[in-house]
Design an enzyme around this catalytic site. Structure first.
Site, PDB file in Angstrom:
ATOM      1  N   GLU A 300      30.074  32.524  40.816  1.00 32.98           N
ATOM      2  CA  GLU A 300      31.119  32.523  41.842  1.00 32.98           C
ATOM      3  C   GLU A 300      30.721  31.686  43.060  1.00 32.98           C
ATOM      4  O   GLU A 300      30.970  32.062  44.204  1.00 32.98           O
ATOM      5  CB  GLU A 300      31.458  33.959  42.261  1.00 32.98           C
ATOM      6  CG  GLU A 300      31.994  34.793  41.115  1.00 32.98           C
ATOM      7  CD  GLU A 300      32.414  36.198  41.532  1.00 32.98           C
ATOM      8  OE1 GLU A 300      33.436  36.673  41.029  1.00 32.98           O
ATOM      9  OE2 GLU A 300      31.699  36.820  42.347  1.00 32.98           O
ATOM     10  N   ASP A 374      34.306  42.541  34.353  1.00 32.45           N
ATOM     11  CA  ASP A 374      34.101  42.875  35.769  1.00 32.45           C
ATOM     12  C   ASP A 374      34.664  44.233  36.138  1.00 32.45           C
ATOM     13  O   ASP A 374      35.712  44.311  36.782  1.00 32.45           O
ATOM     14  CB  ASP A 374      34.731  41.789  36.648  1.00 32.45           C
ATOM     15  CG  ASP A 374      34.375  41.942  38.127  1.00 32.45           C
ATOM     16  OD1 ASP A 374      33.428  42.672  38.438  1.00 32.45           O
ATOM     17  OD2 ASP A 374      35.057  41.316  38.963  1.00 32.45           O
ATOM     18  N   GLU A 402      37.180  49.240  43.023  1.00 29.24           N
ATOM     19  CA  GLU A 402      37.822  47.948  43.253  1.00 29.24           C
ATOM     20  C   GLU A 402      39.028  47.740  42.344  1.00 29.24           C
ATOM     21  O   GLU A 402      40.032  47.164  42.767  1.00 29.24           O
ATOM     22  CB  GLU A 402      36.793  46.841  43.019  1.00 29.24           C
ATOM     23  CG  GLU A 402      37.342  45.439  43.084  1.00 29.24           C
ATOM     24  CD  GLU A 402      36.293  44.388  42.746  1.00 29.24           C
ATOM     25  OE1 GLU A 402      36.656  43.204  42.707  1.00 29.24           O
ATOM     26  OE2 GLU A 402      35.115  44.760  42.525  1.00 29.24           O
TER      27      GLU A 402
END
Length: 714
Positions: A300, A374, A402
């Site tokens: 990332e 993820d 999340e």
């Protein structure tokens, strides 16, 4: 065994959740008569360490709250019920008992009812002081959950060495993927002001056996390694040390350039290696028990060794060499994917790391997420588990939600953690799926004989009074700690303990509330990502449904990349005809996942692209089953609201009302998820709704127009 209270009275005083599961509320008169004669005095070692003093303070606090009186200090075992604390080295009385402590691992403890000089006593013994502290918390848990203590004989040892929280906290006190307020760490006022809350944080972690904390975000800033911030970290380490908690830091790979003035961060450059050795020496001079570095590299956009044509092993080993003289470890994250890599994102970590097995230094551990993408509501276990016998792998779970509704959705993650840890990798010595090669056996080192074992949880903790953004989010912190201690523990039993300590140890409350908790994660899967779908969340902030997004520059940031829905069907083909991600699993698992009739339905669309009319085991076609799952998830949240409402007499007004309000939010947002996803998939499939199914409340254009630029944790 849970003992039911005869009558449950309304709590007299509202609570805000600050005390977590360490509330120590008074027991009934009946239990007080049983407990007090066995816990009226404390006999400590003659020269108590700070850790033994922490155990003493906790026992005094807990027993005063539970039994109405602090235990007295004793110089010897007394007639009126003595708690005997210590190790054979620190307590002659413990040494004289000749307890079977050799069987314990570091941090393990034994709690046993004994007789000393004709007097009854309870020994809380260990080979090290931190084990005595852990045993003291376990003793208090017995009282909190109303267990008999007259004839105790129990021993427990941690099955995993490194049991860490990873804080994704930034130096400006924002928290990436944090939904409970600001960062706990008041960097501006540290090191001079040490908030008492830091001690309460340490107490809570020690009570569940967590022994390390990474203070800063994996998307690290080099400033964290400057002298100013090392001093701040040292102040926190001083607070945590008596509770057995070591401090770690996330290290930015190109720090030698950003704060060291070098022109490169090449791990094979001698000046770079020298810089990291000096930096490690500087840190250990301030924090003698510093744990080591956590590193996110070449993922990332983060810098890493591949920027210089080097491997992950080259980068990790350079840092390991700097830490090795001090006993520190490098936790190198395997969460890697690159925008210029056309390979299925689910394959990239395995592709990059499998070939490096055995090339890492002895003090390097690879930190691997539970699934290959993820932290989704559901993923199959990561194929690296079991595939790297010569490189220690540690688990990375996400405690902060999340992708599971942030703070307001009730989603107990114990079943998620348990599902992954219990998964059979089928990489046993026999090559068969015989249950001996579970993910838990990889993580605890028993499968491959790892020299270092670890497990990490991305923390959900902030400055909110209830620590975690909601009362039930505390349970995810708690269950992570308990499973880090013993990855084969029961998520249901842990939920029952948490409910008993956090609310009331009454079976009429605990049973229904535990049922609700155990069903909650599956409900979230149903109304967000049923049948193996993944990553349908709004992009960037990950709040709410957005399966239609297809405009972002990086393919793997677009939800359409994951579901691949069109007029013909839906799902990501990861069989040999597609990305062949199944080939990264052991052959028996690969065969099961690759077969349409053998793949578990919960992973169906993770591994297969199927036509909308594909027949399901329920007799519905795929479209009908997908709609049914979305409905089932939304309906389950409505049932959770009813369950909670029926439990009002067991819970104080403040915590009951907050949970009820959050369940109302969850029900509304579950319907939003259901309606938006059905509207979108209906539009791309051209299918009509099954007979009797309620249509979405709004047209698809309404859902697509929703924007959330200020969603928390972004």
């Amino acid at each position: 065994m849970l003992i039911s209270i005869a009558t449950a009275a309304l709590p007299a005083v509202a609570e805000d959740g600050y005390d977590l599961w360490l509330r120590y509320k008074p027991v009934s008169a009946e239990w007080r008569r049983e407990y007090r004669p066995l816990a009226q005095a404390l006999l400590l070692p003659r020269a108590p360490s700070p850790t033994i003093r922490a155990a003493e303070r906790e026992l005094r606090r807990g027993l005063a709250g539970l039994l109405g009186a602090e235990p007295q200090q004793a110089g010897s075992v007394r007639r009126d019920g003595t708690l005997l604390l210590g190790t054979p080295a620190s307590s002659p009385t413990i040494a004289r008992l000749d307890l079977p402590l050799a069987q314990l691992r570091p941090g393990g403890y034994l709690i046993r009812s004994v007789v000393v000089d004709g007097h009854r006593a309870t020994a809380i013994a260990a080979n090290d002081d931190i084990g005595v502290l852990y045993g003291s918390y376990r003793f208090l848990r017995l009282l909190q959950t109303r267990q008999p203590i007259a004839q105790l004989d129990l021993a427990s040892s941690p099955q995993i060495q490194l049991r860490l929280l990873n804080h994704w906290d930034n130096l400006d006190r924002t928290v990436e993927r944090g939904y409970a307020g600001q960062s706990l760490w008041d960097w501006w006022r540290l090191p001079d002001f040490r908030d008492p809350r830091y001690t309460d944080y340490a107490r809570a972690n020690a009570s569940i056996g967590i022994n390390g904390t990474v203070l800063n975000n994996v998307n690290a800033k080099s400033d964290s390694l400057t002298p100013r911030y090392i001093a701040k970290a040292a102040a926190l380490a001083d607070v945590f040390r008596p509770y057995g908690i070591r401090v770690y830091l996330s290290a930015r790979f190109n720090a030698p350039m950003e704060i060291g003035g070098l022109g490169t961060a090449d791990p094979l450059d001698s000046d770079v290696r020298h810089w990291w050795r000096d930096k490690a020496d500087e840190i250990y001079a301030a924090i003698p028990d510093f744990g080591g570095f956590l590193v996110k590299a070449n993922s990332e956009g983060q810098p890493g060794p591949q920027d210089y044509g080097r491997s992950h092993a080259d980068g990790a080993n350079m840092l390991a060499a700097a830490l090795e003289p001090h006993g520190g470890v490098v936790m190198w994250r395997a969460f890697v994917y690159a925008h210029d890599n056309p390979e299925d994102r689910a394959k990239q970590a395995y592709s990059e790391f499998k070939s490096l097995d055995g090339e890492f230094a002895d003090n390097v551990v690879l930190q691997v997420k539970n699934g290959p993408i993820d932290f989704q509501p559901r993923e199959p276990f990561h194929p690296l588990f079991g595939a790297m016998p010569h490189t220690p792998l540690m688990m990375e779970f996400q405690i902060t939600k999340e992708y599971l509704g942030f703070a307001t959705h009730l989603a107990y993650l114990g079943p998620l953690f348990e599902e992954v840890l219990d998964a059979d990798t089928c990489r046993s010595a026999s090559g068969r799926c015989d249950g001996s090669a579970t993910v838990a056996s990889v993580v605890d080192g028993s499968l491959h004989g790892y020299r270092t074992t670890g497990i990490a949880g991305v923390a959900n903790i902030g400055t909110d009074r209830d620590w975690s953004g909601s009362i039930f989010n505390q349970a995810n912190w708690y269950v992570f700690g308990r499973l880090a201690w013993d990855p084969r523990d029961s998520a249901r039993a842990i939920a029952e303990d948490w409910l008993s300590m956090t609310f009331v140890p009454d079976g009429s409350f605990v049973g229904p509330a535990a049922d609700m908790m155990m069903a909650s994660r599956e409900a979230v899967v149903d109304y967000m990502t049923p049948l193996g779908l993944a990553h349908l969340m709004g992009t960037g902030h990950h709040y709410g449904p957005a399966p239609w997004v297809d405009t972002l520059a990086r393919p793997e940031w677009n939800p359409v990349y994951y579901h691949r829905a069109d007029a013909r069907g839906i799902g990501f083909d990861r069989t040999a005809e597609g990305s062949d991600a199944v080939a990264q699993y052991a052959p028996p698992i690969a065969a099961k996942f690759a077969g349409r009739s053998s793949v578990p339905e919960k992973y169906l669309l993770w591994f297969h692209h199927l036509p909308w009319n594909y027949p399901m085991s329920t007799g519905r076609d795929l479209w009908g089953e997908l709609v049914y799952r979305y409905d089932r998830g939304a309906d389950e949240v409505a049932a959770m609201r009813r369950q909670w409402s029926a439990l009002h007499r067991y819970v104080d007004r403040e915590r009951f009302a907050k949970t009820a309000d959050f369940l109302a939010i969850q029900q509304r947002e579950a319907r939003w998820w259901r309606d938006a996803c059905i509207a979108y998939f209906r539009s791309v499939s051209g299918r009509e709704l099954p007979r009797g199914v309620r249509p979405p409340e709004h047209a698809l254009a309404y859902y697509r127009a929703q924007k959330f630029p200020w969603a928390p944790g972004h």
